[in-house]
Design a protein around this motif. Structure first.
Motif, mmCIF file in Angstrom:
data_model
loop_
_atom_site.group_PDB
_atom_site.id
_atom_site.type_symbol
_atom_site.label_atom_id
_atom_site.label_comp_id
_atom_site.label_asym_id
_atom_site.label_seq_id
_atom_site.Cartn_x
_atom_site.Cartn_y
_atom_site.Cartn_z
ATOM 1 N N UNK B 222 0.825 -1.196 0.000
ATOM 2 C CA UNK B 222 0.000 0.000 0.000
ATOM 3 C C UNK B 222 0.864 1.252 0.000
ATOM 4 N N UNK B 223 0.204 2.412 -0.040
ATOM 5 C CA UNK B 223 0.932 3.673 -0.050
ATOM 6 C C UNK B 223 0.375 4.559 1.039
ATOM 7 N N UNK B 224 0.490 4.077 2.269
ATOM 8 C CA UNK B 224 -0.043 4.836 3.391
ATOM 9 C C UNK B 224 1.031 5.754 3.938
ATOM 10 N N UNK B 225 0.715 7.055 4.008
ATOM 11 C CA UNK B 225 1.710 8.018 4.490
ATOM 12 C C UNK B 225 2.126 7.671 5.908
ATOM 13 N N UNK B 226 3.421 7.815 6.166
ATOM 14 C CA UNK B 226 4.026 7.572 7.479
ATOM 15 C C UNK B 226 3.775 6.151 7.971
ATOM 16 N N UNK B 227 3.560 5.247 7.049
ATOM 17 C CA UNK B 227 3.411 3.848 7.467
ATOM 18 C C UNK B 227 4.194 2.964 6.513
ATOM 19 N N UNK B 228 3.717 2.847 5.276
ATOM 20 C CA UNK B 228 4.432 2.018 4.310
ATOM 21 C C UNK B 228 4.982 2.883 3.188
ATOM 22 N N UNK B 229 5.266 4.119 3.511
ATOM 23 C CA UNK B 229 5.742 5.035 2.481
ATOM 24 C C UNK B 229 7.262 5.019 2.386
ATOM 25 N N UNK B 230 7.765 4.601 1.231
ATOM 26 C CA UNK B 230 9.201 4.712 0.970
ATOM 27 C C UNK B 230 9.378 5.789 -0.109
ATOM 28 N N UNK B 231 10.614 6.093 -0.466
ATOM 29 C CA UNK B 231 10.857 7.234 -1.349
ATOM 30 C C UNK B 231 10.130 7.118 -2.686
ATOM 31 N N UNK B 232 10.117 5.904 -3.248
ATOM 32 C CA UNK B 232 9.438 5.774 -4.545
ATOM 33 C C UNK B 232 7.946 6.048 -4.390
ATOM 34 N N UNK B 233 7.392 5.634 -3.239
ATOM 35 C CA UNK B 233 5.984 5.910 -2.976
ATOM 36 C C UNK B 233 5.768 7.413 -2.821
ATOM 37 N N UNK B 234 6.703 8.075 -2.153
ATOM 38 C CA UNK B 234 6.595 9.515 -1.945
ATOM 39 C C UNK B 234 6.514 10.246 -3.286
ATOM 40 N N UNK B 235 7.414 9.844 -4.196
ATOM 41 C CA UNK B 235 7.399 10.485 -5.510
ATOM 42 C C UNK B 235 6.018 10.342 -6.127
ATOM 43 N N UNK B 236 5.471 9.136 -6.048
ATOM 44 C CA UNK B 236 4.149 8.863 -6.618
ATOM 45 C C UNK B 236 3.079 9.700 -5.929
ATOM 46 N N UNK B 237 3.116 9.730 -4.596
ATOM 47 C CA UNK B 237 2.081 10.455 -3.844
ATOM 48 C C UNK B 237 2.152 11.958 -4.115
ATOM 49 N N UNK B 238 3.388 12.502 -4.106
ATOM 50 C CA UNK B 238 3.542 13.940 -4.362
ATOM 51 C C UNK B 238 3.079 14.285 -5.773
ATOM 52 N N UNK B 239 3.425 13.393 -6.702
ATOM 53 C CA UNK B 239 3.053 13.621 -8.094
ATOM 54 C C UNK B 239 1.531 13.598 -8.248
#
Lengths: 237, 275
Positions: B222-239
């Motif tokens: 998953x892409x849960x902030x401050x839980x399973x968020x890694x840098x690649x997920x961050x890029x995706x979420x910010x984008x």
């Protein structure tokens, strides 16, 4: 003593069928034969590194046909020396003794003794990188005899050496034989090596090991393949 | 008896100039290397130092950076634990079914990343009801991040380790056996030290793969902030929320960490080779 009885081997496209020969304790046996005739494979089966199809191998009066290489009490020097690239010269000489948990003081004494026999005292602290061909072979021989094995197997140990180094290695090998008292089997296709070192001379012919009387060397030489004798100066250092 | 023709020399041969050859090869090479550098330069130009530091200051991104470092390192170590034995067995032994195993080991490399994530998710559906707690502790949680990264990274580590062991002459182990070693002693005392450089390379490669992992993570962790968020997920979420500047800044953090790891591994690996 090395006694091979009715030994059969198969490997790739060559075979040895019911081969028998014997080298008595303390003797220097030389085994010749064409490239691809199975000299190396025969040596490997005596060392326990290749399985045998049938027959029996005895070393020092003990049947070792099914023993692990570690339990055969033999030293093995493969063709290119196969030195351990991460170890120093003295590490090589100490390796088998450390495996046997010999005391530190005893190991040090033995390493110095071996280095003296093989004239490599000045190399003890060196890494094996940058050693010359002759130096590498002396380290490989030292490693193989370090634990005082009863049998020593040498696979073309001098094939990559120039003529001067080779001639000196004869002296070294003669000394090793005298000082260790080991039974030696030396594989080569160089007739001058055989002439200089052999007590007993064997040749692989048509899947059989045939013993030749020593004065017979000339004939053996002419039967061996063309690069047998080696043209002087043509060998790589 | 035939007469031998008198020896007449062929006209003098002049070799053509090598300049066009090297020019062409060099240009093609330079074009690709240039593209790589331009991409990174464009990223750099797009963001400002303030933007970059701002991204660092966000707690979500800090968390993501920390989790990335920890999970990538764990995946890399885990990959080596599996890759060393597998690489060794595949390099040294011929056994029945070896080709099949070989093909299976390549599956994570050729499978689309999304499919790996989905397959992991489905696999955990089969966890028996009694162990639901086990499943819930993994799927969509931090362990899922490591598992998803490991599944792909390990396949690359296996390839590298296998090539490493292929290059180490098996004669040396054989000599060690005649010197009194058991198989495990020969492996531990002779092979592993010689494989050191390959192990560093393999671990680095696994780490870098884990860093770039995204598809399987999205599905399995998953892409849960401050839980399973890694840098690649961050890029995706910010984008996905239109914050292109932050996405670029985080991308640059990833580039920087990848470069640092590569440099460290290269210097370390080289030094290990020349004692």
């Amino acid at each position: 003593m090395i006694r091979v009885s009715e030994l059969s081997l198969r490997s790739g496209n060559f075979y040895l069928e019911r081969v028998s020969f014997e080298v008595a304790t303390g003797q220097y046996g030389v085994l010749m034969g064409r490239t691809g005739s199975g000299k190396t494979t025969l040596l490997e089966s005596i060392a326990g590194l290749k399985p045998v199809a049938a027959g029996r191998i005895e070393l020092g009066g003990r049947d070792v046909t099914r023993s692990k290489p570690a339990e055969r009490n033999l030293g093995y020097v493969p063709q290119d020396g196969a030195l351990f690239t991460t170890m120093s010269v003295s590490d090589h000489l100490a390796f088998a003794l450390e495996i046997r948990r010999i005391s530190r003081a005893e190991i040090e004494r033995r390493v110095l003794e071996l280095a003296e026999w093989l004239e490599i005292e000045h190399l003890l602290d060196r890494s094996i990188r940058g050693l010359s061909g002759g130096e590498k072979q002396r380290v490989a021989i030292g490693r193989a005899i370090s634990f005082r094995p009863g049998t020593l197997l040498l696979d073309e140990p001098l094939s990559a050496l120039d003529d001067v180094t080779r001639a000196h290695m004869y002296v070294v090998l003669e000394r090793v034989r005298k000082l260790t008292g080991a039974t030696i089997l030396h594989v080569t296709h160089n007739a001058s090596e055989a002439a200089s070192l052999a007590d007993r001379l064997f040749r692989i012919e048509d899947g059989q090991v045939v013993e030749h009387p020593l004065p017979d060397l000339d004939r053996v030489h002419s039967n061996t393949d063309s690069h047998a004798g080696g043209t002087p100066g043509s060998k790589l250092h | 008896m035939s007469q031998i023709a008198p020896r007449e020399a062929f006209p003098e041969h002049r070799a053509r100039t090598d300049v066009p050859f090297f020019l062409l090869m060099g240009l093609i090479g330079a074009f690709y290397v240039g593209c790589i550098l331009l991409m990174l330069l464009a990223d750099l130009a797009y963001t400002s130092p303030g933007e970059f530091l701002g991204a660092f200051a966000k707690p979500e991104i800090r968390y993501s950076l920390r989790l990335t470092m920890v999970s990538c390192t764990m995946s890399a170590i885990l990959s080596l634990v599996f890759a060393i034995p597998i690489g060794y067995l595949m390099s040294r032994y011929r056994f029945r079914g070896r080709n099949l195993v070989d093909a299976i080991l390549d599956i994570p490399i050729v499978l689309p990343p999304l499919v790996i994530g989905l397959s992991l998710l489905i696999l955990f559906q089969y966890v028996p009801a009694r162990f639901t707690a086990f499943r819930e502790a993994i799927v969509y949680q931090v362990p899922a991040v490591v598992i998803a990264q490991f599944m792909v990274a390990c396949a690359f580590a296996v390839r590298t380790m296998r090539a490493t062991f292929d290059q180490i002459d098996s004669r040396r182990e054989q000599v060690a056996l005649t010197l009194g070693c058991s198989r495990s002693q020969a492996f531990g005392l002779v092979v592993l030290p010689e494989a050191w450089r390959g192990i560093v390379t393999s671990g680095t490669l696994a780490w870098a793969r884990a860093l770039g992992e995204f598809g399987p993570l999205l599905i399995f962790a998953g892409a849960t902030r401050r839980k399973t968020e890694v840098l690649s997920t961050t890029v995706f979420l910010e984008l996905s929320i239109g914050n292109l500047e932050a996405a670029v800044a985080v991308s640059l953090i990833m580039v920087a960490s990848a470069v640092i790891v590569l440099i460290v591994a290269r210097t370390w690996g080289t030094r290990a080779l020349d004692p």
